[in-house]
Design a protein around this motif. Structure first.
Motif, short mmCIF file in Angstrom:
data_model
loop_
_atom_site.label_atom_id
_atom_site.label_comp_id
_atom_site.label_asym_id
_atom_site.label_seq_id
_atom_site.Cartn_x
_atom_site.Cartn_y
_atom_site.Cartn_z
N TYR A 1 0.82 -1.22 0.00
CA TYR A 1 0.00 0.00 0.00
C TYR A 1 0.86 1.27 0.00
CZ TYR A 1 -4.32 -2.58 0.52
OH TYR A 1 -5.39 -3.41 0.28
N VAL A 2 2.09 1.16 0.50
CA VAL A 2 2.98 2.32 0.48
C VAL A 2 3.90 2.27 -0.73
CG1 VAL A 2 4.92 3.41 1.68
CG2 VAL A 2 2.89 2.79 2.93
N GLY A 3 4.61 1.16 -0.90
CA GLY A 3 5.58 1.06 -1.99
C GLY A 3 4.95 1.32 -3.36
N VAL B 1 10.06 -3.92 -6.32
CA VAL B 1 10.25 -5.37 -6.26
C VAL B 1 9.60 -5.95 -5.01
CG1 VAL B 1 12.39 -5.35 -7.59
CG2 VAL B 1 12.50 -5.15 -5.10
N ASN C 1 6.51 -11.42 -3.17
CA ASN C 1 5.19 -11.97 -3.42
C ASN C 1 4.88 -11.92 -4.93
OD1 ASN C 1 2.39 -12.29 -3.73
ND2 ASN C 1 1.96 -11.44 -1.71
N GLN D 1 19.95 -8.33 2.12
CA GLN D 1 19.95 -8.43 0.65
C GLN D 1 20.66 -7.23 0.03
OE1 GLN D 1 15.70 -9.14 0.21
NE2 GLN D 1 16.21 -10.76 -1.24
N SER E 1 -3.80 -0.57 9.18
CA SER E 1 -2.68 -1.42 9.59
C SER E 1 -1.73 -0.72 10.55
CB SER E 1 -1.90 -1.85 8.34
OG SER E 1 -1.40 -0.70 7.68
P1 NAD Z 1 2.11 -4.16 2.83
O1 NAD Z 1 2.01 -5.38 3.67
O2 NAD Z 1 0.96 -3.72 2.00
O3 NAD Z 1 3.36 -4.31 1.83
C1 NAD Z 1 4.61 -4.77 2.22
C2 NAD Z 1 5.18 -5.63 1.09
O4 NAD Z 1 6.55 -5.94 1.38
C3 NAD Z 1 4.48 -6.96 0.89
O5 NAD Z 1 3.98 -7.06 -0.43
C4 NAD Z 1 5.57 -8.01 1.16
O6 NAD Z 1 5.48 -9.16 0.34
C5 NAD Z 1 6.82 -7.23 0.85
N1 NAD Z 1 8.05 -7.77 1.47
C6 NAD Z 1 8.25 -8.11 2.77
N2 NAD Z 1 9.52 -8.53 2.94
C7 NAD Z 1 10.14 -8.45 1.74
C8 NAD Z 1 11.46 -8.72 1.28
N3 NAD Z 1 12.41 -9.15 2.12
N4 NAD Z 1 11.75 -8.55 -0.01
C9 NAD Z 1 10.79 -8.10 -0.87
N5 NAD Z 1 9.53 -7.81 -0.50
C10 NAD Z 1 9.20 -7.97 0.80
O7 NAD Z 1 2.55 -2.99 3.81
P2 NAD Z 1 2.27 -1.41 3.65
O8 NAD Z 1 0.89 -1.10 4.10
O9 NAD Z 1 2.72 -0.99 2.31
O10 NAD Z 1 3.25 -0.83 4.77
C11 NAD Z 1 4.65 -0.87 4.60
C12 NAD Z 1 5.29 0.00 5.67
O11 NAD Z 1 4.85 1.35 5.50
C13 NAD Z 1 4.92 -0.37 7.10
O12 NAD Z 1 6.04 -0.15 7.92
C14 NAD Z 1 3.82 0.61 7.47
O13 NAD Z 1 3.79 0.87 8.86
C15 NAD Z 1 4.26 1.84 6.71
N6 NAD Z 1 3.17 2.77 6.34
C16 NAD Z 1 1.98 2.28 5.85
C17 NAD Z 1 0.97 3.15 5.45
C18 NAD Z 1 -0.33 2.66 4.89
O14 NAD Z 1 -1.22 3.47 4.66
N7 NAD Z 1 -0.51 1.37 4.66
C19 NAD Z 1 1.19 4.55 5.51
C20 NAD Z 1 2.43 5.00 5.99
C21 NAD Z 1 3.40 4.11 6.40
#
Ligand code: NAD
Ligand code: UGA
Length: 470
Positions: free
Chosen positions: A14-16, A35, A38, A118, A277
């Motif tokens: 959701y962030v990346g 990247v 998943n 990595q 989350s």
């Molecule tokens: P998410 O679970 O939607 O996405 C995380 C992704 O990282 C997953 O697709 C997972 O497969 C991948 N991943 C995990 N380990 C990995 C690795 N070693 N190599 C490659 N890929 C890997 O999480 P999100 O909601 O995007 O949140 C990510 C971070 O951003 C968290 O720390 C969260 O607190 C923070 N954040 C989230 C939001 C939000 O609105 N969701 C807003 C601000 C900050």
């Protein structure tokens, strides 16, 4: 200063996904590679059917149409992209630990560590590593020591600079938040590295909105921003209960206090409790850190924000059961909204999960409708398969997936509104009252319903924080 030409973002969530899409859109000369481990998620990001993207965000698909396979790429090629990039964002999940030391409070940093290893192994030359995930204060120290161990043993030419650049986007408004942020925060030790990241943001953000600071203040500010926002939601939710007992109205109170510029009008909307989350996870992490530093009173103060949130979710179920003559066993209840808020398909920590489970436990048959959440996700969240056979609908303690508001409401005793999607503001009461069982109830936890209109059509209405009608 090094101008960045190629970015790798680890984590296509959701962030990346949205963050990198906006960077690619605003900086056409930078090659952006997102990247993830998943494979299913990456395939969904590359899918030609934009309705099947893994993240639903207004405005996101238009950006993808412009940038995907131009300068924005999604793949599982983690090693290659790490090796080729001069800046790497870590955007992986940092959930609460479920076992071991700090279980239930501390963040599980295993995915962060895995990324650091990595990067340490595959990066070449000078690389700027950016913490985008939300992390406990001092995590940069851990990342640095892992990375340094690789430069010492592997290759002395590997040089790493670590920056903290927390993300403040909210789901449902992510694209707007990324395009027009209140501020961008960059924490770091190396001025050149800070300037390289700043140069990227300067493509679309005014310099006065870009704050630079030290690593620890940056990391901590992110946790504190979320804690303050969640605290406001718990504060207004606590007062919603008081309004119900005193014939006051929570919307009137929120408006009156919010017009004081010292208080401000945002985050004063009462609801079924905050989900998503991050709020709970980040406050739990803050509590853990406070306890770690012996600041027990500070920890207790923040614990209460979560206590009120849990209480708010529980009390809504109790109110529904009480109003429906103390019994919902065998009754059908229509649930409108399962995501933790409108305009997202995300259900993580959604108050709907607890409320639906509690109602099922009471013997209800639930018919759940949400414009963006699919049946698979609800099945996972409720840990129970839906029923399909209309004949067994008389059974209690089960649920079905409804594709429309009408299907959900058909023959139900009550409608419970749990998230504030646009189409819930304008329900067709005339039609609904005719297809529901009598007496017909509406329980509005988001204050979206035109109460007098609903009453005129014959509904019994309960509206959160409204002491006049409850
Ligand atoms: P998410 O679970 O939607 O996405 C995380 C992704 O990282 C997953 O697709 C997972 O497969 C991948 N991943 C995990 N380990 C990995 C690795 N070693 N190599 C490659 N890929 C890997 O999480 P999100 O909601 O995007 O949140 C990510 C971070 O951003 C968290 O720390 C969260 O607190 C923070 N954040 C989230 C939001 C939000 O609105 N969701 C807003 C601000 C900050
Ligand atoms: C929140 C923050 O707003 C973001 O700044 C932050 O980046 C993000 O967490 C994060 O770190 O993950 P998000 O959880 O996506 O964003 O959504 P919010 O709009 O903050 O809503 C959180 C919850 O609080 C929702 O359940 C929402 O319905 C509830 N809420 C929010 C209210 O009940 N009342 C309000 O006035 C505001």
């Amino acid at each position: 200063m090094k101008s960045i030409k190629k970015i790798c973002c680890i984590g296509a969530g959701y962030v990346g996904g949205p963050t990198m899409a906006v960077i690619a859109d605003k900086c056409s000369r930078i090659n952006v590679n997102v990247v993830d481990i998943n494979e299913e998620r990456i395939a969904a990001w590359n899918c030609n059917n934009y309705e099947k993207l893994p993240v639903y965000e207004p405005g996101l698909k238009d950006i993808l149409k412009r940038c995907r396979n131009r300068n924005l790429f999604f793949s599982n090629e983690i090693e290659k992209n790490i090796a080729d990039s001069d800046m790497i964002f870590i955007s992986v999940n940092t959930p609460t630990k479920t076992k071991g030391i700090g279980a239930g409070q501390a963040s599980n940093l295993k995915w962060i560590e895995a990324c650091a290893r990595q990067i340490g192994k595959y990066a070449k030359g000078k690389t700027i590593v950016v913490e985008k995930s939300t992390l406990p204060v001092k995590t940069a120290k851990t990342i640095k020591s892992i990375l340094q161990s690789f430069s010492k043993i592997d290759d002395e030419n590997k040089i790493f600079h670590i920056l903290s650049n927390p993300e403040f986007l909210a789901e449902g408004t992510a694209i707007n938040d990324l395009e027009k942020p209140d501020r961008v925060l960059i924490g770091g030790e190396d001025q050149e590295a800070i300037d390289s990241l700043k140069e990227i943001y300067l493509n679309w953000i005014n310099e006065e909105k870009i704050l630079t600071t030290d690593l620890w203040s940056s990391e901590l500010s992110k946790l504190i921003a979320n804690a303050f926002l969640a605290q406001r939601v718990s504060s207004i939710n606590s007062i919603s209960a008081l309004c119900e007992s005193t014939q006051a109205n929570i919307n009137e109170v929120a408006k009156a206090i919010g017009m004081d510029t010292r208080i401000g009008k945002y985050f004063l909307k009462s609801g079924p409790g905050f989900g998503g989350s991050c709020f709970k996870k980040d406050i739990l992490n803050l509590i853990y850190i406070c306890n770690h530093y012996g600041l027990d009173q500070v920890a207790t103060y923040w614990e209460n924000v979560i206590t009120i949130n849990n209480w708010q979710q529980q009390r809504i179920t109790q109110i529904i059961v009480n109003k429906m003559f103390g019994n919902v066993d065998g009754k059908k209840i229509s649930i409108l909204g399962f995501a933790f808020k409108a305009n997202t398909n995300d259900t993580r920590e959604s108050p709907a999960i607890k409320i639906c489970n509690d109602l099922i436990e009471e013997g209800c048959f639930l018919s759940i409708y949400d414009p963006e959440v699919d049946i698979k996700q609800i099945t996972l969240d409720l840990d129970q398969k839906p029923v399909n056979d209309k004949l067994i609908l008389q059974n209690s303690s089960c649920w079905e997936y409804a594709s429309t508001i009408q299907d959900s409401a058909l023959n139900s005793d009550a409608i419970v509104i749990l998230s504030d999607w646009d189409n819930f503001y304008d329900l067709d009461f005339e039609n609904l009252i005719n297809i529901m069982r009598k007496p017909s109830w509406i329980f509005d936890t988001r204050n979206v319903v035109d109460i007098s209109k609903a009453i005129k059509y014959g509904f019994n209405v309960w509206s959160l924080g409204n002491g006049n009608i409850n």
